[in-house]
Motif scaffolding. Structure first.
Motif, PDB file in Angstrom:
ATOM      1  N   GLY A   1       0.807  -1.216   0.000  1.00  0.00           N
ATOM      2  CA  GLY A   1       0.000   0.000   0.000  1.00  0.00           C
ATOM      3  C   GLY A   1       0.838   1.261   0.000  1.00  0.00           C
ATOM      4  N   ASN A   2       0.137   2.411  -0.052  1.00  0.00           N
ATOM      5  CA  ASN A   2       0.852   3.677  -0.198  1.00  0.00           C
ATOM      6  C   ASN A   2       1.453   4.202   1.104  1.00  0.00           C
ATOM      7  OD1 ASN A   2      -1.430   4.593   1.103  1.00  0.00           O
ATOM      8  ND2 ASN A   2      -2.282   5.656  -0.693  1.00  0.00           N
ATOM      9  N   GLY A   3       1.390   3.410   2.163  1.00  0.00           N
ATOM     10  CA  GLY A   3       2.080   3.781   3.393  1.00  0.00           C
ATOM     11  C   GLY A   3       3.530   3.327   3.426  1.00  0.00           C
ATOM     12  N   ALA A   4       3.954   2.613   2.396  1.00  0.00           N
ATOM     13  CA  ALA A   4       5.325   2.098   2.346  1.00  0.00           C
ATOM     14  C   ALA A   4       6.330   3.241   2.220  1.00  0.00           C
ATOM     15  CB  ALA A   4       5.476   1.137   1.179  1.00  0.00           C
ATOM     16  N   LYS A   5       7.485   3.054   2.834  1.00  0.00           N
ATOM     17  CA  LYS A   5       8.581   4.010   2.736  1.00  0.00           C
ATOM     18  C   LYS A   5       9.571   3.464   1.713  1.00  0.00           C
ATOM     19  CE  LYS A   5       8.167   5.518   7.545  1.00  0.00           C
ATOM     20  NZ  LYS A   5       8.873   5.686   8.852  1.00  0.00           N
ATOM     21  N   LEU A   6       9.761   4.195   0.609  1.00  0.00           N
ATOM     22  CA  LEU A   6      10.459   3.634  -0.544  1.00  0.00           C
ATOM     23  C   LEU A   6      11.694   4.441  -0.950  1.00  0.00           C
ATOM     24  CD1 LEU A   6       7.302   2.921  -2.740  1.00  0.00           C
ATOM     25  CD2 LEU A   6       8.503   1.322  -1.220  1.00  0.00           C
ATOM     26  N   LEU A   7      12.790   3.724  -1.153  1.00  0.00           N
ATOM     27  CA  LEU A   7      13.982   4.272  -1.795  1.00  0.00           C
ATOM     28  C   LEU A   7      13.954   3.792  -3.237  1.00  0.00           C
ATOM     29  CD1 LEU A   7      16.636   3.454   0.962  1.00  0.00           C
ATOM     30  CD2 LEU A   7      15.722   5.721   0.411  1.00  0.00           C
ATOM     31  N   VAL A   8      13.643   4.688  -4.152  1.00  0.00           N
ATOM     32  CA  VAL A   8      13.444   4.315  -5.553  1.00  0.00           C
ATOM     33  C   VAL A   8      14.754   4.424  -6.318  1.00  0.00           C
ATOM     34  CG1 VAL A   8      12.143   4.784  -7.660  1.00  0.00           C
ATOM     35  CG2 VAL A   8      11.072   5.151  -5.421  1.00  0.00           C
ATOM     36  N   MET A   9      15.123   3.337  -6.991  1.00  0.00           N
ATOM     37  CA  MET A   9      16.359   3.370  -7.766  1.00  0.00           C
ATOM     38  C   MET A   9      16.207   2.657  -9.104  1.00  0.00           C
ATOM     39  SD  MET A   9      18.656   0.803  -5.352  1.00  0.00           S
ATOM     40  CE  MET A   9      18.246   1.622  -3.820  1.00  0.00           C
ATOM     41  N   ASP A  10      16.722   3.309 -10.145  1.00  0.00           N
ATOM     42  CA  ASP A  10      16.866   2.650 -11.437  1.00  0.00           C
ATOM     43  C   ASP A  10      18.346   2.339 -11.603  1.00  0.00           C
ATOM     44  OD1 ASP A  10      17.977   5.123 -11.984  1.00  0.00           O
ATOM     45  OD2 ASP A  10      16.400   5.771 -13.352  1.00  0.00           O
ATOM     46  N   ALA A  11      18.861   2.296 -12.815  1.00  0.00           N
ATOM     47  CA  ALA A  11      20.268   1.934 -12.997  1.00  0.00           C
ATOM     48  C   ALA A  11      21.213   3.009 -12.487  1.00  0.00           C
ATOM     49  CB  ALA A  11      20.548   1.640 -14.468  1.00  0.00           C
ATOM     50  N   ASP A  12      20.881   4.292 -12.772  1.00  0.00           N
ATOM     51  CA  ASP A  12      21.832   5.356 -12.463  1.00  0.00           C
ATOM     52  C   ASP A  12      21.194   6.611 -11.879  1.00  0.00           C
ATOM     53  OD1 ASP A  12      20.454   6.230 -14.667  1.00  0.00           O
ATOM     54  OD2 ASP A  12      22.219   6.728 -15.875  1.00  0.00           O
ATOM     55  N   GLY A  13      20.013   6.482 -11.305  1.00  0.00           N
ATOM     56  CA  GLY A  13      19.362   7.657 -10.734  1.00  0.00           C
ATOM     57  C   GLY A  13      18.841   8.604 -11.793  1.00  0.00           C
ATOM     58  N   GLY A  14      18.383   8.048 -12.914  1.00  0.00           N
ATOM     59  CA  GLY A  14      17.973   8.860 -14.045  1.00  0.00           C
ATOM     60  C   GLY A  14      16.478   9.056 -14.170  1.00  0.00           C
ATOM     61  N   THR A  15      16.009   9.054 -15.428  1.00  0.00           N
ATOM     62  CA  THR A  15      14.626   9.428 -15.714  1.00  0.00           C
ATOM     63  C   THR A  15      13.609   8.417 -15.180  1.00  0.00           C
ATOM     64  OG1 THR A  15      14.799   8.353 -17.884  1.00  0.00           O
ATOM     65  CG2 THR A  15      15.294  10.707 -17.771  1.00  0.00           C
ATOM     66  N   ARG A  16      13.959   7.146 -15.159  1.00  0.00           N
ATOM     67  CA  ARG A  16      12.984   6.149 -14.708  1.00  0.00           C
ATOM     68  C   ARG A  16      12.673   6.292 -13.221  1.00  0.00           C
ATOM     69  NH1 ARG A  16      15.348   0.596 -16.546  1.00  0.00           N
ATOM     70  NH2 ARG A  16      17.282   1.750 -16.217  1.00  0.00           N
ATOM     71  N   ALA A  17      13.702   6.514 -12.403  1.00  0.00           N
ATOM     72  CA  ALA A  17      13.472   6.689 -10.970  1.00  0.00           C
ATOM     73  C   ALA A  17      12.620   7.927 -10.712  1.00  0.00           C
ATOM     74  CB  ALA A  17      14.798   6.787 -10.225  1.00  0.00           C
ATOM     75  N   ALA A  18      12.919   9.009 -11.418  1.00  0.00           N
ATOM     76  CA  ALA A  18      12.153  10.242 -11.241  1.00  0.00           C
ATOM     77  C   ALA A  18      10.706  10.057 -11.677  1.00  0.00           C
ATOM     78  CB  ALA A  18      12.803  11.377 -12.034  1.00  0.00           C
ATOM     79  N   ARG A  19      10.498   9.368 -12.794  1.00  0.00           N
ATOM     80  CA  ARG A  19       9.138   9.115 -13.295  1.00  0.00           C
ATOM     81  C   ARG A  19       8.381   8.211 -12.333  1.00  0.00           C
ATOM     82  NH1 ARG A  19       4.546   9.915 -15.219  1.00  0.00           N
ATOM     83  NH2 ARG A  19       3.893   9.160 -17.274  1.00  0.00           N
ATOM     84  N   ALA A  20       9.032   7.178 -11.833  1.00  0.00           N
ATOM     85  CA  ALA A  20       8.392   6.271 -10.888  1.00  0.00           C
ATOM     86  C   ALA A  20       7.974   7.017  -9.625  1.00  0.00           C
ATOM     87  CB  ALA A  20       9.336   5.131 -10.539  1.00  0.00           C
TER      88      ALA A  20
END
Length: 263
Positions: free
Chosen positions: A174-193
């Motif tokens: 659920g949306n109460g999760a605390k998330l560290l979002v990472m793609d390969a290099d901290g680029g567009t995918r992580a920001a979009r996610a």
């Protein structure tokens, strides 16, 4: 003609040890009688004379932060900054959050993870498996050979934002999760996610600067520190590597040159 030495033990090395809350100690050499950091023949980096004692004195008197995750002053500043800030957290800041209930959300494609490697997920004390890394691809892609590029590239499938968010809700509780979002290099995918998750009501979402590459470069599979912040390489001059043809280990930035379609 007799000159008294100010310190008869000036050539004796001392050790300074930094203790982490969940890691094994990281030890570096501090040589007396030198005023500048230098590199020894074996590839080790030595700190300036009295560096550890002077640093400790500053920390006690002024509360100055070391910038390392297991420093209480630094940790307090990070917890006061996130999740309100939308700036990416570097690996030390992200480690503070990891130690305070955040989990890693790896949004790379499964084929990427298979090729580049997983991010660390050591089991908690008393458990046999890790439970703090969730792999939920923002986009699905296969790794195929491109004759024009002359190498294997990632061939992306159509992007489905709703399917991604639904999968995160299901996998992470659920949306109460605390998330560290990472793609390969901290680029567009992580920001979009991160934007998509914010739009769906997630309030504790922080992207990791440098992505999975930086995270794996900072921490080994047991979440022990690989090296202190900085750029250098170290040689394998230990006897344990006598039969190995590996001569050095380096940690460098890696970029993701794939153009991902996220519209």
């Amino acid at each position: 003609s007799h000159v008294q030495r100010a310190n008869s033990k000036s050539s004796a090395p001392i050790s300074a040890t930094m203790l982490g809350t969940m890691t094994t100690p990281t030890t570096y050499r501090v040589s007396r009688g030198h005023t500048r950091a230098r590199r020894s023949a074996g590839g080790r980096t030595t700190a300036p004379r009295n560096a550890s004692r002077n640093h400790l004195r500053r920390s006690v008197k002024t509360g100055a932060s070391t910038g390392l995750y297991d420093d209480e002053t630094f940790a307090a500043s990070v917890l006061g900054k996130y999740p309100q800030s939308h700036e990416p957290a570097d690996t030390e800041e992200a480690r503070v959050l990891w130690e305070h209930g955040y989990v890693a959300l790896d949004v790379r494609a499964s084929s990427e993870i298979d090729f580049e490697g997983k991010v660390p997920d050591p089991p908690r004390p008393g458990s046999s498996v890790g439970d703090r890394v969730f792999a939920v691809p923002l986009v699905h892609a296969s790794r195929v050979y491109d004759s024009v590029a002359g190498k294997k590239v990632y061939k992306q499938e159509p992007f489905d934002a709703d399917a991604f968010v639904d999968a995160v809700v299901e996998r992470c509780g659920g949306n109460g999760a605390k998330l560290l979002v990472m793609d390969a290099d901290g680029g567009t995918r992580a920001a979009r996610a991160a934007r998509l998750l914010h739009e769906r009501g997630f309030t504790h979402v922080v992207t990791v600067k440098g992505g999975a590459t930086a995270w794996k470069g900072a921490w080994d599979n047991q979440m022990r520190r690989r090296q202190l912040p900085g750029s250098f390489s170290r040689g394998f001059d230990s006897a344990m590597f006598a039969e190995s043809n590996v001569v050095a280990e380096t940690f460098g930035a890696a970029g993701d040159d794939t153009v991902w379609v996220l519209g």
